[in-house]
Enzyme design. Structure first.
Site, PDB file in Angstrom:
ATOM      1  N   GLU A 278     -65.201 -23.164  51.525  1.00 21.10           N
ATOM      2  CA  GLU A 278     -64.199 -22.007  52.143  1.00 21.10           C
ATOM      3  C   GLU A 278     -63.486 -22.753  53.145  1.00 21.10           C
ATOM      4  OE1 GLU A 278     -65.377 -19.419  50.664  1.00 21.10           O
ATOM      5  OE2 GLU A 278     -67.157 -20.275  50.214  1.00 21.10           O
TER       6      GLU A 278
ATOM      7  N   ASN B  16     -62.542 -15.508  53.911  1.00 23.08           N
ATOM      8  CA  ASN B  16     -62.101 -14.716  54.234  1.00 23.08           C
ATOM      9  C   ASN B  16     -61.077 -15.287  55.606  1.00 23.08           C
ATOM     10  OD1 ASN B  16     -63.858 -12.017  53.255  1.00 23.08           O
ATOM     11  ND2 ASN B  16     -65.578 -13.691  54.969  1.00 23.08           N
TER      12      ASN B  16
END
Ligand SMILES: [Zn+2]
Length: 858
Positions: free
Chosen positions: A296, A263
């Site tokens: 990530e 995210n």
């Protein structure tokens, strides 16, 4: 039955895009209110717009401030349809949701008393009405309201722009300046401690780095922080990409279906992929944290700044990012060792997928449930496809292609096609035939033969790919075959007039030959660095394989040659190989100094799953017995040499560096051989190791070996390990996994007992993976028990899990490989139990996998 197949060819942009999204959350465990204001802009001619919404209780709906009449909208079958919308307008909805009842862990849910989210792939629709598809990019502002005492921390994507309080409640407003798809949305609310640091980018931006976890886990965050900084520096150095916000946050949550989620500005991590400490984490655990933190972080560009147009393009972000992660880890560890480990993973997970009913192309043309495409094919094979482009173009042109991709498509949602076009442009070459790698499923088999006559050596290569579901015929692939030719002394010969000792042979036809003028017949060193994800067949002699293990300079070729020797000894039951293998092991051990990690890999026998991966039929019990016999023979023959690998107790302070990890790897392999050999005094030695070790790597090794062998003191060690694990959930996961993987028939009963254990939690994905996942995937001996009791237990577990967490259940199911290759009657037993599972109530995700698993058997 309705056909809910989603097809790539049906892709069309949404009728409206959402330029800005304003969300206000009033967080409450069972009744969270979500107020959304979406600024809509028409993209085509239709005035009707569809908004996804799953399990939402609609409280109010208005367009441009006017409440909608009942005939102006329709909410059914998880879709809100609004008609008669003007060209530009604001849709205002208020819904309520119940995070505490959300055990699927998709959307907004509670983990250990805190709120968190998981929106990829389609979780955002469980939060509010939205066109929940990756090509709708919107700027978000998010305001979170919650009880201050219970949830002092309120986080969302982007930058904190305002905060305040009212009575017992407080609020925080976040703004993300970068347009993003809904799958990158995240919020967190809870009571967490923070490790803070900072990083100054090459562009001079000061970035605050914050890693959040429970207070007690603060001492376990240093490694993640160091890995984050290393990732940021690596992406600047290699790709010229800097971070783009003033704040980068990572939050550790205990209940999480996956490893971690990228995210924007607010990564959410499974605790297993962020916490690391020598007392609780193995060396592999430390390496996993580094890899996942890197992965990530790298997504901030490959995925977030440039995202996917639709979910068919999932590998655009995942394949590319796994490749970036792999190269990062190659640079920070031993590159050859890392490459072999990645190939091992590919062969253990993706090759079997390609052979079975779940085989699918990296770029599929249709799907029923996108959650079931988060596979080894999409990730690991997808990474290999990017790596082949790197092999074909060379590093420099490849990086120029990547730069072009990020520059040209910044802020856009694009396709695999767009990525390849950039590589073609930068490389100044066509990749049209190469694209077949994306659309054809299956592992190509490359059969290599050779001849030598009158001073000319000729290699002939034939490629063949077996049919996969829906794809009976395969066209030839472009295969970059990196190779060398070794002379009788194992030294590389010159392949051209420039004296090159290695080349990349670009194969494009079904059959191709190439010749070299040489004074003697060489030994080919093929598929160096594993330059293409193919199964290679060349009829090496034992002497040639031994020579490759001993002399080749390529880590992968050495490892593969050793694997072939072990395969012949175990699968073909060739006992004449024991002697040369003992001699080879002795030599490798004598030369191990300075390259312990690679030596450990070369000496490690393939697992039963690896041995059985290409067999039809596959008898796991026979493989296990023969593997044990070989280990025992090699163990007994070299007891002093194996003992010499056992590390002294008075070693220097623990560190996770290449040298020390390598020595522990080699010690582990040595102890495995000594255990198999039932070496004298070994049980006591393992007990000492367990008691004296200052780190989890050695303690876990000692426990696993003693427990799996059921050696003297095993029960007591297991009990001690349990007490030590009580305050540490991740260590408790290991405690469960050690028992679930013991390769013995009665492990079935033990797993049944573990599922009843007071520390077992059906709502914890990590715990479920530790027991049902490990049992099903890493314990073929017990899982495939002859009476089918393993299947029965496991299917009951999956059914029970499916009610709570369909995504996890579907994932467990999809790991069942090679049903069709099981011998009778095991195959019938497994099919029976799976069919029985299918007769019950099942989620859409699990039904999708089960239908595919059973299709060819029916
Ligand atoms: Zn990813």
């Amino acid at each position: 039955m309705t056909d809910d197949l989603v097809r790539l060819e049906d892709y069309a942009p949404a009728a409206y895009t959402v330029t800005h999204t304003d969300l206000v959350f009033h967080l409450h465990p069972s009744a969270t209110q979500v107020e959304a204001r979406l600024q809509l802009v028409r993209q085509g001619s239709s005035d009707t717009m569809q908004f996804n919404g799953v399990g939402l209780t609609l409280k109010s709906i208005a367009v441009d401030g006017k409440p909608l009449a009942a005939e102006q909208y329709h909410y059914a079958d998880d879709m809100l349809v609004v008609s008669g919308l003007p060209e530009r307008c604001e849709l205002h909805t208020v819904v309520t949701i119940d995070p505490s009842a959300n055990t699927a862990l998709e959307g907004l849910y509670m983990s250990n008393g805190m709120y968190c989210t998981q929106c990829e792939a389609e979780g955002f629709r469980r939060i509010t009405f939205f066109p929940d598809r990756p090509d709708v990019l919107s700027r978000y502002t998010v305001t979170l309201w919650a009880e201050q005492a219970a949830y002092p921390l309120l986080l969302a994507n982007g930058n904190l722009v305002a905060e305040g309080k009212e009575g017992t409640q407080h609020w925080a407003k976040w703004e993300d300046p970068y347009p993003k798809p809904s799958y990158l949305f995240a919020v967190v609310a809870g009571d967490l401690a923070c490790l803070a640091s900072s990083y100054t980018t090459a562009e001079g931006r000061d970035v605050a780095l914050k890693i959040y976890a429970e207070e007690r886990d603060l001492p376990k965050l240093e490694h993640a922080m160091a890995s984050l900084k290393a990732s940021m520096a690596w992406d600047e150095k290699v790709y010229g990409l800097s971070y783009d916000l003033d704040l980068y946050m990572v939050v550790a949550v205990s209940h999480f279906n996956l490893g971690a989620m990228e995210n924007k500005g607010l990564n959410i991590f499974n605790t297993a992929c962020v916490l690391a400490h020598q007392d609780t984490t193995t060396d592999q655990g430390f390496q996993r944290v580094e890899a996942v933190i890197g992965h990530e972080y790298f997504h901030n560009w490959s995925g977030n700044r440039v995202t996917c147009r639709d979910w068919f393009q999932l590998s655009l972000k995942e394949g590319f990012t796994v490749f970036r992660e792999q190269r990062f880890c190659e640079d920070s560890n031993d590159a050859a060792v890392k490459r072999v480990e990645d190939v091992k993973l590919l062969k253990a997970t993706q090759f079997p997928e390609d052979q079975g009913p779940l085989a699918h192309p990296v770029l599929p043309s249709s799907y029923r449930d996108i959650d079931n495409f988060y596979t080894a094919t999409t990730y690991e094979k997808g990474a290999e496809l990017v790596r082949m482009q790197w092999e074909l173009l060379g590093e420099e042109a490849f990086l120029r292609g990547a730069d072009l991709f990020f520059t040209r498509f910044d802020g856009q949602a694009v396709t695999v096609e767009d990525f390849i076009a950039c590589m073609e442009e930068a490389g100044g070459r066509s990749l049209q035939q190469f694209k077949r790698w994306y659309t054809q499923a299956g592992t190509p088999h490359l059969t290599v033969t050779d001849s030598y006559a009158e001073g000319v050596y000729t290699l002939t290569v034939t490629q063949h790919t077996a049919p996969t579901p829906g794809q009976p015929h395969k066209a030839p692939y472009v295969i970059p075959l990196r190779m060398a030719l070794l002379d009788g002394n194992g030294a590389p010969v010159a392949l051209d007039e420039a004296g090159s000792e290695e080349c990349v042979w670009e194969i494009t036809e079904g059959t191709e030959s190439r010749s070299w003028a040489l004074a003697e017949k060489p030994t080919p060193s093929l598929l160096r660095r594993f330059s293409a994800p193919v199964a290679l067949h060349y009829d090496y002699s034992v002497a040639q394989l031994v020579a490759l293990v001993q002399n080749d300079t390529d880590g992968y070729v050495r490892w593969e040659a050793a694997q072939q020797l072990y395969h012949r000894a175990i699968v073909d039951n060739d006992t004449a190989l024991v002697e040369p293998l003992v001699a080879l092991a002795q030599q490798l051990l004598a030369e191990a100094k300075g390259q312990e990690a690679l030596t450990a890999l070369l000496l490690q026998l393939p697992s039963v799953n690896e041995l059985g991966a290409a067999l039809n039929p596959v008898d796991y019990h026979a493989l296990h017995a023969r593997r044990q016999a070989l280990a025992a023979a090699m163990g007994k023959a070299l007891v002093p040499a194996w003992q010499a690998c056992v590390l002294p107790a008075d070693k220097a302070a623990y560190a996770v560096d290449v040298a020390r990890v390598g020595r522990r790897d080699l010690q582990r392999v040595a102890l495995q051989y000594l255990t198999a050999a039932e070496a004298e005094g070994l049980d006591a030695q393992l007990q000492r190791l367990y008691e004296q070790a200052d780190n989890m790597t050695e303690r876990a090794d000692a426990l696993r070996l003693l427990w799996h062998q059921q050696g003297v003191g095993a029960e007591a060690m297991l009990a001690a390990a349990y007490t030590a694990a009580l305050p540490e959930p991740l260590v408790m996961d290991m405690w469960f996994a050690v028992q679930a993987t013991r390769p013995a028939a009665d492990t079935v009963e033990q797993v049944a007992a573990l599922l009843q254990h007071e520390q077992f939690e059906w709502t914890s994905p990590n715990r479920v993976r530790a027991v049902l996942g490990q049992f099903g995937q890493h314990n073929p001996v017990a899982f495939h028990r002859e009476d089918g009791a393993g299947y029965a237990l496991w299917c009951e577990g999956v059914a029970r899990l499916d009610v709570l967490n369909p995504q996890m259940a579907a994932r467990l199911l999809s790991a069942v490989m090679g049903i069709q290759r099981l011998p009778s009657p095991q195959r019938q037993l497994l099919v029976q139990h799976l069919e029985q599972l299918g007769q019950g109530k099942l989620s859409k995700q699990s039904r999708d996998v089960l239908t595919q698993l059973l299709a060819p058997a029916a």
